[in-house]
Design an enzyme around this catalytic site. Structure first.
Site, PDB file in Angstrom:
ATOM      1  N   VAL A 117      15.490  21.397  49.625  1.00  0.00           N
ATOM      2  CA  VAL A 117      16.387  22.507  49.939  1.00  0.00           C
ATOM      3  C   VAL A 117      17.719  21.948  50.428  1.00  0.00           C
ATOM      4  O   VAL A 117      17.793  21.377  51.520  1.00  0.00           O
ATOM      5  CB  VAL A 117      15.782  23.440  51.009  1.00  0.00           C
ATOM      6  N   GLY A 118      18.759  22.093  49.613  1.00  0.00           N
ATOM      7  CA  GLY A 118      20.084  21.655  49.997  1.00  0.00           C
ATOM      8  C   GLY A 118      20.959  22.836  50.383  1.00  0.00           C
ATOM      9  O   GLY A 118      20.556  23.997  50.281  1.00  0.00           O
ATOM     10  N   ASN A 119      22.167  22.552  50.817  1.00  0.00           N
ATOM     11  CA  ASN A 119      23.064  23.615  51.231  1.00  0.00           C
ATOM     12  C   ASN A 119      23.503  24.496  50.068  1.00  0.00           C
ATOM     13  O   ASN A 119      23.802  25.675  50.258  1.00  0.00           O
ATOM     14  CB  ASN A 119      24.306  23.013  51.910  1.00  0.00           C
ATOM     15  N   VAL A 174      15.970  22.432  44.674  1.00  0.00           N
ATOM     16  CA  VAL A 174      15.363  21.784  43.510  1.00  0.00           C
ATOM     17  C   VAL A 174      13.863  21.671  43.745  1.00  0.00           C
ATOM     18  O   VAL A 174      13.415  21.288  44.831  1.00  0.00           O
ATOM     19  CB  VAL A 174      15.972  20.384  43.268  1.00  0.00           C
ATOM     20  N   GLY A 222      19.034  13.880  58.775  1.00  0.00           N
ATOM     21  CA  GLY A 222      18.538  14.936  57.893  1.00  0.00           C
ATOM     22  C   GLY A 222      17.331  14.509  57.090  1.00  0.00           C
ATOM     23  O   GLY A 222      17.187  13.338  56.710  1.00  0.00           O
ATOM     24  N   ASP A 248      16.653  15.138  54.034  1.00  0.00           N
ATOM     25  CA  ASP A 248      17.007  14.654  52.697  1.00  0.00           C
ATOM     26  C   ASP A 248      17.352  13.176  52.711  1.00  0.00           C
ATOM     27  O   ASP A 248      17.019  12.435  51.774  1.00  0.00           O
ATOM     28  CB  ASP A 248      18.176  15.473  52.130  1.00  0.00           C
ATOM     29  N   ARG A 249      17.982  12.722  53.766  1.00  0.00           N
ATOM     30  CA  ARG A 249      18.360  11.306  53.856  1.00  0.00           C
ATOM     31  C   ARG A 249      17.129  10.423  54.053  1.00  0.00           C
ATOM     32  O   ARG A 249      17.044   9.319  53.500  1.00  0.00           O
ATOM     33  CB  ARG A 249      19.365  11.120  54.998  1.00  0.00           C
ATOM     34  N   THR A 281      49.964  18.850  35.629  1.00  0.00           N
ATOM     35  CA  THR A 281      49.324  19.171  36.908  1.00  0.00           C
ATOM     36  C   THR A 281      47.805  19.085  36.823  1.00  0.00           C
ATOM     37  O   THR A 281      47.145  18.601  37.752  1.00  0.00           O
ATOM     38  CB  THR A 281      49.742  20.574  37.370  1.00  0.00           C
TER      39      THR A 281
END
Length: 516
Positions: free
Chosen positions: A7-9, A13, A113, A115-116, A190
């Site tokens: 679960v990420g911000n 996944v 965290g 995830d890390r 640009t």
């Protein structure tokens, strides 16, 4: 199969893994990516997962375990409910207290965290160390792993996506562009300018930070990239040597397997002790509280009554199944270290004023005991006649608690059924088929949970806030010595104990009979 969830911000996944075999580790069979369900209900997420499974022809019954790594706390309770309702099982969350096999050598391990952690577990398993994991997601994280498989620190920077969003939102004349590798480095319009700045600016960030880390870690350090932007940026980086898009989910899977192994060892040890003629593995099971208090006071060298915070901590250990021997060993280890430091400082260290000071040593002693449990020696229990838990005493204790509940002020109708149940158990104890203390304790635990729920419903918002603030103040000196999970559990126990005291209500557990 195992369902691993990251679960990420921004995204959530999920990967479905086939079990490991004798020849190979667990392998991913299916994967799905959806937006993180910040505003969805439990039923909406259940329906979404059912639909994804159906699209790929996967049966819900194929899932035999669920493990979750999350950096979005508001989603955790939602996913826990989803898993329990959809798969009829409890998920394993990667959090402090879960076995990872990765020593975390930073100032406050609880801040790192999930995830890390899972990224580093998978990276060391697959690529060895020393290594740096670069996770290119909503935020970009750099995590360093030593040659011995230790997490030694890292860095965090804004992710490529949110950096681009900030540019577009704050610069009125700059329109949004695709984030991709530009054809040249000197732009002529640009759009080119923005793409070049974003892409090569970020390559410079990655190579610069990793390069400086490698100067400290050594030239053999491997750099592994993962996350949504990993493949896009890796092709132009001078330091990234591998891209592993499944690194996080693979790490979740590895941690799940390691905790399953631990659970099997514990079950085997429990079975061995149950079969042993020597009996239970603890010293007088129901003297848990008093033996801990006595040992703490003896090691401190003077009488110090345990505080509400200390009692709450003991309750969390008891509810977590921490053996009494592990608590006593942890107290001894903590004071051995204190005594050594005290002597070195010439007797200038302040006295230890709380049991929470020993929390870290207790958890370490517990871990060591669990690892050594299989084939270990069995500690002889005291004879049953010395327990002090005769049927008449139990009946009297339960009846006294029922009286206290019935006379609570202000009266609470929701507690009447609990008092009636206590009287029923007390009557059974004086009959022909009394229950064993261990069986009664299970029932009392359930009744206590009902009582706490009723108290929380009856408490005012101001009362609850004031109690939580008091708990936070008293816990402040010990935050570095307890994990986030422990802190949360102790806070809840503290809250419950104060609510009971404010209404003159008793704790129901038979442990309190031994204290009394």
């Amino acid at each position: 199969m195992l369902l691993a969830i990251d679960v990420g911000n921004t995204n959530m996944v999920m990967g479905l893994y086939r079990p490991a075999t004798a020849d190979a580790g667990a392998t991913q069979a299916h994967s799905w990516r959806i937006a993180t369900p910040l505003k969805q209900t439990v039923d909406e997420v259940r329906m979404m997962i059912r639909g994804l499974f159906a699209l790929d022809g996967v049966e819900i019954s194929a899932v035999t375990g669920v493990a979750i790594s999350s950096v979005v706390p508001p989603v955790d309770s939602l996913l826990r409910n989803v898993v329990e309702k959809l798969f009829n099982m409890k998920p394993l969350f990667v959090e402090p207290g879960v076995k990872t096999g990765l020593p975390v050598l930073v100032d406050n391990p609880a801040e790192v965290g999930a995830d890390r952690i899972v990224n580093c577990v998978a990276a060391f398993e697959r690529y060895g160390g020393p290594a740096i994991v670069v996770d290119l997601g909503t935020a970009t994280t750099f995590d360093a792993i030593s040659a011995r498989g230790e997490y030694i620190g890292g860095a965090i920077s804004p992710g490529l996506g949110i950096s681009a969003d900030a540019l577009f939102e704050r610069a009125a004349k700059l329109g949004r562009v695709d984030i991709r590798k530009p054809a040249k480095v000197i732009g002529t319009n640009t759009v080119d300018h923005i793409q070049i700045g974003l892409y090569y600016g970020y390559i410079g960030l990655i190579d610069g930070i990793c390069g400086r880390m490698m100067e400290e870690m050594g030239p053999d350090t491997k750099v592994i990239a993962t996350g949504g932007f990993a493949r896009l940026l890796a092709e132009s980086s001078r330091v990234i040597k591998a891209v592993d898009e499944n690194l996080t989910l693979d790490g979740v899977c590895l941690i799940y397997e390691r905790n399953q192994d631990r659970a099997r060892r514990r079950a085997q040890a429990t079975a061995q002790r149950a079969e042993s003629p020597q009996g239970a593995p603890v010293q007088n099971y129901f003297n848990y509280f008093t033996e801990i208090e006595t040992r703490f006071q003896a090691r401190r060298g003077s009488i110090l009554l345990l505080s509400t915070l200390d009692w709450a901590l003991i309750e969390t250990w008891r509810e977590a199944g921490v053996p009494l021997e592990a608590v006593l060993r942890g107290i001894d280890d903590a004071f051995d270290k204190y005594d050594a430091r005290h002597a070195k400082a010439g007797g200038r260290l302040r006295k230890v004023n709380g049991l929470a000071w020993c929390a870290q040593s207790v958890m370490q002693a517990t871990e060591e005991m669990m690892e050594a449990a299989v084939g270990g020696t069995v500690i002889t229990a005291k004879p049953a006649e010395d327990s002090g838990f005769e049927q008449e005493r139990i009946a009297a204790y339960l009846s006294t608690n029922a009286d206290a509940i019935e006379h609570a002020q202000p009266p609470m109708e929701a507690l009447n059924s609990i008092a009636l149940r206590l009287r029923s158990i007390a009557a059974d104890q004086l009959g022909d088929s009394p229950q064993k203390p261990e069986e009664i304790e299970v029932t009392l635990t359930a009744l206590e949970q009902r009582m706490f729920a009723a108290l929380m419903m009856a408490a005012t918002e101001d009362e609850t806030v004031a109690l939580r603030e008091q708990a936070a103040r008293e816990l402040a000196p010990y935050r570095g010595k307890m994990s986030a999970v422990q802190l949360k559990q102790v806070t809840e126990q503290f809250l419950h104990k104060r609510l009971l005291e404010s209404r003159g209500l008793p704790r129901l557990s038979l442990f309190y009979m031994s204290v009394a």
